[in-house]
Each structure stands twice: as C-alpha cells, then as structure tokens.
Design an enzyme around this catalytic site. Structure first.
Site, PDB file in Angstrom:
ATOM      1  N   ILE A  14      52.331  44.928  53.011  1.00 11.01           N
ATOM      2  CA  ILE A  14      50.897  45.248  52.936  1.00 11.01           C
ATOM      3  C   ILE A  14      50.593  45.985  51.631  1.00 11.01           C
ATOM      4  N   ASP A  33      58.238  53.848  45.648  1.00 10.39           N
ATOM      5  CA  ASP A  33      58.961  53.084  46.678  1.00 10.39           C
ATOM      6  C   ASP A  33      60.446  53.250  46.435  1.00 10.39           C
ATOM      7  N   ASN A  37      63.159  48.552  52.076  1.00 10.84           N
ATOM      8  CA  ASN A  37      62.823  47.299  52.771  1.00 10.84           C
ATOM      9  C   ASN A  37      62.029  46.358  51.858  1.00 10.84           C
ATOM     10  N   SER A  38      62.349  46.384  50.572  1.00  3.97           N
ATOM     11  CA  SER A  38      61.614  45.526  49.634  1.00  3.97           C
ATOM     12  C   SER A  38      62.441  45.385  48.369  1.00  3.97           C
ATOM     13  N   PHE A  83      51.733  53.931  52.621  1.00  4.51           N
ATOM     14  CA  PHE A  83      52.327  52.867  53.438  1.00  4.51           C
ATOM     15  C   PHE A  83      53.783  53.167  53.788  1.00  4.51           C
ATOM     16  N   LEU A  86      59.436  53.200  57.821  1.00  7.10           N
ATOM     17  CA  LEU A  86      60.260  52.174  58.476  1.00  7.10           C
ATOM     18  C   LEU A  86      59.440  51.657  59.645  1.00  7.10           C
ATOM     19  N   LYS A  87      59.530  50.341  59.945  1.00  5.67           N
ATOM     20  CA  LYS A  87      58.550  49.781  60.889  1.00  5.67           C
ATOM     21  C   LYS A  87      59.122  48.896  61.998  1.00  5.67           C
ATOM     22  N   SER A 127      48.524  52.230  63.370  1.00  5.26           N
ATOM     23  CA  SER A 127      48.779  50.951  64.048  1.00  5.26           C
ATOM     24  C   SER A 127      48.059  50.906  65.381  1.00  5.26           C
ATOM     25  N   TYR A 152      59.099  54.487  66.782  1.00  7.15           N
ATOM     26  CA  TYR A 152      58.232  54.036  65.686  1.00  7.15           C
ATOM     27  C   TYR A 152      56.773  54.332  66.017  1.00  7.15           C
ATOM     28  N   LYS A 156      53.554  57.113  64.447  1.00  5.80           N
ATOM     29  CA  LYS A 156      52.149  56.873  64.073  1.00  5.80           C
ATOM     30  C   LYS A 156      51.234  57.852  64.818  1.00  5.80           C
ATOM     31  N   LEU A 203      56.043  37.413  65.291  1.00  5.41           N
ATOM     32  CA  LEU A 203      55.805  36.014  65.644  1.00  5.41           C
ATOM     33  C   LEU A 203      55.667  35.086  64.429  1.00  5.41           C
TER      34      LEU A 203
HETATM   35  P1  NAD Z   1      57.189  47.069  54.610  1.00  5.99           P
HETATM   36  O1  NAD Z   1      58.500  47.469  55.167  1.00  5.99           O
HETATM   37  O2  NAD Z   1      57.062  45.699  54.035  1.00  5.99           O
HETATM   38  O3  NAD Z   1      56.716  48.113  53.506  1.00  5.99           O
HETATM   39  C1  NAD Z   1      57.040  49.482  53.572  1.00  5.99           C
HETATM   40  C2  NAD Z   1      57.536  49.900  52.200  1.00  5.99           C
HETATM   41  O4  NAD Z   1      57.831  51.292  52.229  1.00  5.99           O
HETATM   42  C3  NAD Z   1      58.793  49.174  51.756  1.00  5.99           C
HETATM   43  O5  NAD Z   1      58.630  48.671  50.448  1.00  5.99           O
HETATM   44  C4  NAD Z   1      59.871  50.247  51.808  1.00  5.99           C
HETATM   45  O6  NAD Z   1      60.879  50.038  50.844  1.00  5.99           O
HETATM   46  C5  NAD Z   1      59.057  51.511  51.562  1.00  5.99           C
HETATM   47  N1  NAD Z   1      59.633  52.751  52.107  1.00  5.99           N
HETATM   48  C6  NAD Z   1      60.034  52.993  53.384  1.00  5.99           C
HETATM   49  N2  NAD Z   1      60.484  54.259  53.479  1.00  5.99           N
HETATM   50  C7  NAD Z   1      60.342  54.827  52.254  1.00  5.99           C
HETATM   51  C8  NAD Z   1      60.619  56.108  51.721  1.00  5.99           C
HETATM   52  N3  NAD Z   1      61.183  57.079  52.460  1.00  5.99           N
HETATM   53  N4  NAD Z   1      60.331  56.356  50.414  1.00  5.99           N
HETATM   54  C9  NAD Z   1      59.789  55.384  49.629  1.00  5.99           C
HETATM   55  N5  NAD Z   1      59.512  54.147  50.079  1.00  5.99           N
HETATM   56  C10 NAD Z   1      59.789  53.880  51.382  1.00  5.99           C
HETATM   57  O7  NAD Z   1      56.092  47.290  55.765  1.00  5.99           O
HETATM   58  P2  NAD Z   1      54.571  46.816  55.837  1.00  5.99           P
HETATM   59  O8  NAD Z   1      54.473  45.765  56.870  1.00  5.99           O
HETATM   60  O9  NAD Z   1      54.043  46.599  54.489  1.00  5.99           O
HETATM   61  O10 NAD Z   1      53.941  48.128  56.483  1.00  5.99           O
HETATM   62  C11 NAD Z   1      53.299  49.109  55.690  1.00  5.99           C
HETATM   63  C12 NAD Z   1      52.812  50.220  56.588  1.00  5.99           C
HETATM   64  O11 NAD Z   1      51.936  49.684  57.578  1.00  5.99           O
HETATM   65  C13 NAD Z   1      53.910  50.949  57.357  1.00  5.99           C
HETATM   66  O12 NAD Z   1      53.569  52.305  57.438  1.00  5.99           O
HETATM   67  C14 NAD Z   1      53.862  50.304  58.724  1.00  5.99           C
HETATM   68  O13 NAD Z   1      54.338  51.167  59.715  1.00  5.99           O
HETATM   69  C15 NAD Z   1      52.368  50.062  58.873  1.00  5.99           C
HETATM   70  N6  NAD Z   1      52.019  49.005  59.820  1.00  5.99           N
HETATM   71  C16 NAD Z   1      52.550  47.752  59.656  1.00  5.99           C
HETATM   72  C17 NAD Z   1      52.253  46.754  60.574  1.00  5.99           C
HETATM   73  C18 NAD Z   1      52.843  45.370  60.445  1.00  5.99           C
HETATM   74  O14 NAD Z   1      52.847  44.624  61.431  1.00  5.99           O
HETATM   75  N7  NAD Z   1      53.330  44.973  59.280  1.00  5.99           N
HETATM   76  C19 NAD Z   1      51.403  47.022  61.674  1.00  5.99           C
HETATM   77  C20 NAD Z   1      50.853  48.306  61.787  1.00  5.99           C
HETATM   78  C21 NAD Z   1      51.179  49.287  60.848  1.00  5.99           C
HETATM   79  N1  UFG Z   2      56.368  36.655  70.199  1.00 11.28           N
HETATM   80  C1  UFG Z   2      57.002  35.535  70.696  1.00 11.28           C
HETATM   81  N2  UFG Z   2      58.146  35.126  70.084  1.00 11.28           N
HETATM   82  C2  UFG Z   2      58.682  35.777  69.019  1.00 11.28           C
HETATM   83  C3  UFG Z   2      58.026  36.923  68.519  1.00 11.28           C
HETATM   84  C4  UFG Z   2      56.863  37.344  69.137  1.00 11.28           C
HETATM   85  O1  UFG Z   2      56.545  34.912  71.661  1.00 11.28           O
HETATM   86  O2  UFG Z   2      59.741  35.378  68.517  1.00 11.28           O
HETATM   87  C5  UFG Z   2      55.105  37.082  70.834  1.00 11.28           C
HETATM   88  C6  UFG Z   2      55.191  38.486  71.415  1.00 11.28           C
HETATM   89  O3  UFG Z   2      55.640  38.426  72.751  1.00 11.28           O
HETATM   90  C7  UFG Z   2      53.743  38.956  71.282  1.00 11.28           C
HETATM   91  C8  UFG Z   2      53.205  38.212  70.059  1.00 11.28           C
HETATM   92  O4  UFG Z   2      54.105  37.139  69.837  1.00 11.28           O
HETATM   93  O5  UFG Z   2      53.032  38.522  72.400  1.00 11.28           O
HETATM   94  C9  UFG Z   2      53.149  39.096  68.825  1.00 11.28           C
HETATM   95  O6  UFG Z   2      54.425  39.709  68.656  1.00 11.28           O
HETATM   96  P1  UFG Z   2      54.800  40.494  67.310  1.00 11.28           P
HETATM   97  O7  UFG Z   2      56.197  41.006  67.483  1.00 11.28           O
HETATM   98  O8  UFG Z   2      54.508  39.656  66.128  1.00 11.28           O
HETATM   99  O9  UFG Z   2      53.747  41.678  67.285  1.00 11.28           O
HETATM  100  P2  UFG Z   2      53.522  42.860  68.327  1.00 11.28           P
HETATM  101  O10 UFG Z   2      52.075  42.793  68.707  1.00 11.28           O
HETATM  102  O11 UFG Z   2      54.505  42.888  69.410  1.00 11.28           O
HETATM  103  O12 UFG Z   2      53.865  44.108  67.404  1.00 11.28           O
HETATM  104  C10 UFG Z   2      53.007  44.463  66.351  1.00 11.28           C
HETATM  105  C11 UFG Z   2      53.743  45.142  65.194  1.00 11.28           C
HETATM  106  C12 UFG Z   2      54.308  46.468  65.636  1.00 11.28           C
HETATM  107  C13 UFG Z   2      53.255  47.301  66.296  1.00 11.28           C
HETATM  108  C14 UFG Z   2      52.615  46.509  67.420  1.00 11.28           C
HETATM  109  C15 UFG Z   2      51.511  47.221  68.109  1.00 11.28           C
HETATM  110  O13 UFG Z   2      54.790  44.319  64.738  1.00 11.28           O
HETATM  111  O14 UFG Z   2      54.731  47.152  64.481  1.00 11.28           O
HETATM  112  O15 UFG Z   2      52.062  45.312  66.866  1.00 11.28           O
HETATM  113  O16 UFG Z   2      50.474  47.448  67.223  1.00 11.28           O
HETATM  114  F1  UFG Z   2      53.829  48.418  66.828  1.00 11.28           F
END
Ligand code: NAD
Ligand code: UFG
Length: 339
Positions: A14, A33, A37-38, A83, A86-87, A127, A152, A156, A203
């Site tokens: 993101i 960063d 994870n990148s 951002f 760890l996620k 989130s 995790y 948040k 998914l």
């Molecule tokens: P991502 O893992 O792709 O990006 C996170 C970045 O943060 C990575 O580049 C990683 O190297 C860096 N990072 C982690 N810990 C660090 C540290 N201690 N110091 C410096 N850099 C660090 O994840 P994303 O999907 O881009 O998510 C970004 C943010 O959004 C996160 O806070 C995540 O929890 C939140 N979020 C993501 C989702 C999702 O589904 N992707 C949903 C809700 C919230």
């Molecule tokens: N799903 C499948 N097969 C898969 C993966 C997912 O059927 O292989 C389904 C899940 O059961 C769910 C939907 O697809 O119904 C979405 O699943 P995701 O794992 O993609 O997303 P979640 O909604 O479970 O989780 C996301 C973020 C988490 C966050 C959560 C709640 O990945 O970081 O939303 O906001 F915590």
C-alpha cells in the site's frame, strides 16, 4: 512550497501505491523502510511510473537511534504516513511478541519523534479487523469495536488508542486513523503490486497465482455461511483508490487540524468469495481451478464498510470498478513472473 511527507513502510504494497499518488500530487516523499517484507526494487517501479525517485532511508522504525537520526534529517516534513508493520494474521498468533514489538515500538518511536521535531500530522494504517464480527452491517466508524482475535489485530486496536492518547496530550499533533477493508489490485502500469512471500494467505494473490499455474487449486473456505450465496462477504477496495484516500486525508488534516479523526476506507459494497472468483474469470478470461473446503477458523461471515464519512469529510470515494481491479492484479501477476 513543496511539502515533504515521511512514508514509513513505503516500499510495501500500500505504501508504494501511496508514494506514487503523493509524488503525482506534487509532494516530496521520503521512505523509511527496513525491507523486512519488501524489496528496494519497488523504488525503480515508483520512479518509472512518476519520473521521480523518492528519497529512501533503509531503517528499522523500532531502532530509536536510527529513527531519531532519520527524523532529524527530515524535520521539515509536513506529515507522516505510518504503514510500517508486520501484517500476517496467522504468523502473529505464533509470534505474538515479535508482532507487538515491531508494530507498537515502531509507532511509539514515530510518535515520539513527531513530537520532538514538531511534525504535526500522522496518518495511521488501521484495519477493519478492529470491528471483529460486527452486529450490524455495514459498519460505521462509531460501530462498537470488538476484542481483536489475533495479536496482529490487537496491535491495530492498541495502535489507535496510543495515537488518540498522544494527540490528546500534544495539542500540535493531529491524526487520521484509516480503517482499510480488503485492499486488492495493482497499479494499472503493472510496475508495482503486491508481492506476498511464500504461500499467500489472502484471497486475490491466491487466485492470481492459481490462474498463473504457481498454485494447483484455490481452496474456497466454506460455502455454508448465512449469506445470500453461502460464501463469505468482504469489501474489496482497489489499492489505487486506497492510495488516493491517504492524499485526501493528508490534505484534510493540513487544512483542518482537529485532533483525531477516523475513516472507513471501503467501497460500501459486499462481494462474496464466489462473486469475486466469477468476476475474475470474466474480467481476465482465465478459468480458475478451485474447490470448496471447510471454513477457515477465525473467519467472520461478512463485513463491509459504510464509507460515507470519508466521502462527506474527505471528498473521497472508491472509483475503480472491480473488474478493472482484478485485471490490474492479473497484469501484475503475469508481468512480475517475467522478471
Ligand atoms: P507490506 O508488508 O507490503 O508493507 C509494510 C512495509 O513496512 C514493508 O515494506 C516492510 O518492509 C515495512 N516494515 C515493517 N516493519 C518495519 C519496521 N520495523 N521498520 C521499517 N519498515 C518496516 O504491507 P501492506 O499490505 O502494504 O500494509 C501496510 C499497512 O496497512 C500495515 O500497517 C498493515 O497492517 C495495514 N493494513 C493492511 C491490510 C492489507 O490487507 N494489506 C489491511 C488492513 C491494514
Ligand atoms: N479465502 C478463501 N481462500 C483463500 C483465502 C481466502 O476462500 O485461499 C476467503 C476467506 O475465507 C475470506 C475471504 O476469502 O472469506 C477473504 O480472505 P482474506 O484472507 O483475503 O482477507 P480477510 O478478510 O480474512 O483478512 C483481511 C486482511 C487482514 C485483516 C482482515 C480484517 O488480510 O489483515 O482483513 O480486516 F485483519
């Protein structure tokens, strides 16, 4: 005057899309960063899209000495988008202290440095997980939060509280807590996107990897939920729309320095797992190999956002059609395999 924004985690999924949006809007971006994870290759993609290379500080936000040095070099920043975290929900259950330490110590350090260097605005990646299995749908920002079901998710919930308390204690500090629903898709250029390491938990990356032949078969977790078609429902939000929301939040804070505000970032439309699969097949012309399996423990049946507060106050709403988002994810999958 060009404003500088610190983007922690800017090499991630993101953060990289948001860096593109910020640069295209005329902001200077500096990324902090540690690449846990990148990869720094993302900076090449950002530069190819925007024609501008963001500044990059390879630092760990939990390292107070390193982050103090970095903030002192960028004390002129107008804001921070935080951002870095760890996620992986499942990994957080097996490594809880690692998740609490990384996500919370990073946030505490960032807040302390913002206060020390008088940087007034923080945008925080929260989130939809903070709502848990909500009693009423769609969820609004004032929907009661439920106890988080993973460490995790707990980072948040606690992160939001830490920010509220810090803002209350420091009148110069403002925050926007952004609750993302399910971010999916990639930049339309195919130059940046999501790169999950190992077997994807989410998914859409599982779908694109299955369509590409990297995974044999997608497991659809459960078809007996109490939803119209029996499959789980989520609110899938295009990552470029999400990036644009950060820009809107930042502009809103710069013009309305009013303490803490919170916004849902979703489309307002719930989509079932099967609907997503069918839309993917139609949009890309790819036939997907999938099978129905047991429910995944911990999954909630349905959640989607009421995003009207973001539309009203930030002037933001999701715009990209789902089929375009799925096509962008597929383009990214096929392009990144050729590298
Ligand atoms: P991502 O893992 O792709 O990006 C996170 C970045 O943060 C990575 O580049 C990683 O190297 C860096 N990072 C982690 N810990 C660090 C540290 N201690 N110091 C410096 N850099 C660090 O994840 P994303 O999907 O881009 O998510 C970004 C943010 O959004 C996160 O806070 C995540 O929890 C939140 N979020 C993501 C989702 C999702 O589904 N992707 C949903 C809700 C919230
Ligand atoms: N799903 C499948 N097969 C898969 C993966 C997912 O059927 O292989 C389904 C899940 O059961 C769910 C939907 O697809 O119904 C979405 O699943 P995701 O794992 O993609 O997303 P979640 O909604 O479970 O989780 C996301 C973020 C988490 C966050 C959560 C709640 O990945 O970081 O939303 O906001 F915590």
């Amino acid at each position: 005057m060009t404003q500088k924004i610190i983007v922690t985690g800017g090499c991630g999924y993101i953060g990289s899309h948001t860096t593109v949006a910020l640069q295209q809007a005329g902001f200077n971006v500096v990324i902090f960063d540690n690449l846990v994870n990148s990869s720094a290759d993302v900076i090449t993609g950002i530069t190819q899209i925007t024609g501008i290379s963001p500044e990059f500080e390879q630092i760990d936000c939990t390292d107070l000495t390193a982050i103090r040095d970095a903030f002192s070099r960028h004390r002129d920043a107008a804001g921070v988008i935080h951002f870095a975290a760890l996620k992986a929900v499942g990994e957080s259950v097996s490594k809880p202290t690692e998740y609490y330490r990384n996500n919370l110590v990073s946030l505490l350090n960032v807040l302390d440095m913002m206060v020390a260097f008088n940087i007034p605005n923080i945008v925080f990646s929260s989130s939809a997980t903070v709502y848990g299995d909500a009693d009423n749908l769609p969820v609004r920002e004032d929907t009661p939060l439920k106890p988080a079901t993973s460490p995790y998710g707990q980072t948040k919930v606690i992160g939001e509280s830490i920010i509220r308390d810090a803002v209350a204690a420091h009148p110069g500090l403002n925050s926007c807590l952004l609750r993302y629903f399910n971010p999916i898709g990639a930049h339309p250029s195919g130059l940046i996107g999501e790169s999950p390491s190992g077997i994807p938990n989410n998914l859409l990356p599982y779908i694109t990897q299955t369509a590409a032949g990297i995974r044999e078969c997608l497991s659809v977790f459960g078809d007996d939920y109490d939803t119209p078609d029996g499959f789980c429902i989520r609110d899938y939000i295009d990552v470029n729309d999400l990036a644009a929301a950060h820009l809107s939040a930042l502009r809103y804070m710069i013009s309305h320095p009013t303490g803490t505000d919170v916004f849902n970032l979703g489309t307002g439309r719930g989509v079932s797992v099967m609907e997503l699969i069918k839309t993917f097949e139609q949009a890309t012309g790819q036939k997907l190999n999938y099978k129905i399996t047991a429910r995944r423990p911990g999954d909630i049946p349905a959640i989607w956002a009421d995003p009207s507060r973001a539309e009203r106050l930030l002037g933001w709403r999701a715009r990209v059609p789902l089929s375009d988002t799925l096509l962008s994810a597929w383009r990214w999958q096929t392009k990144s395999m050729k590298k």
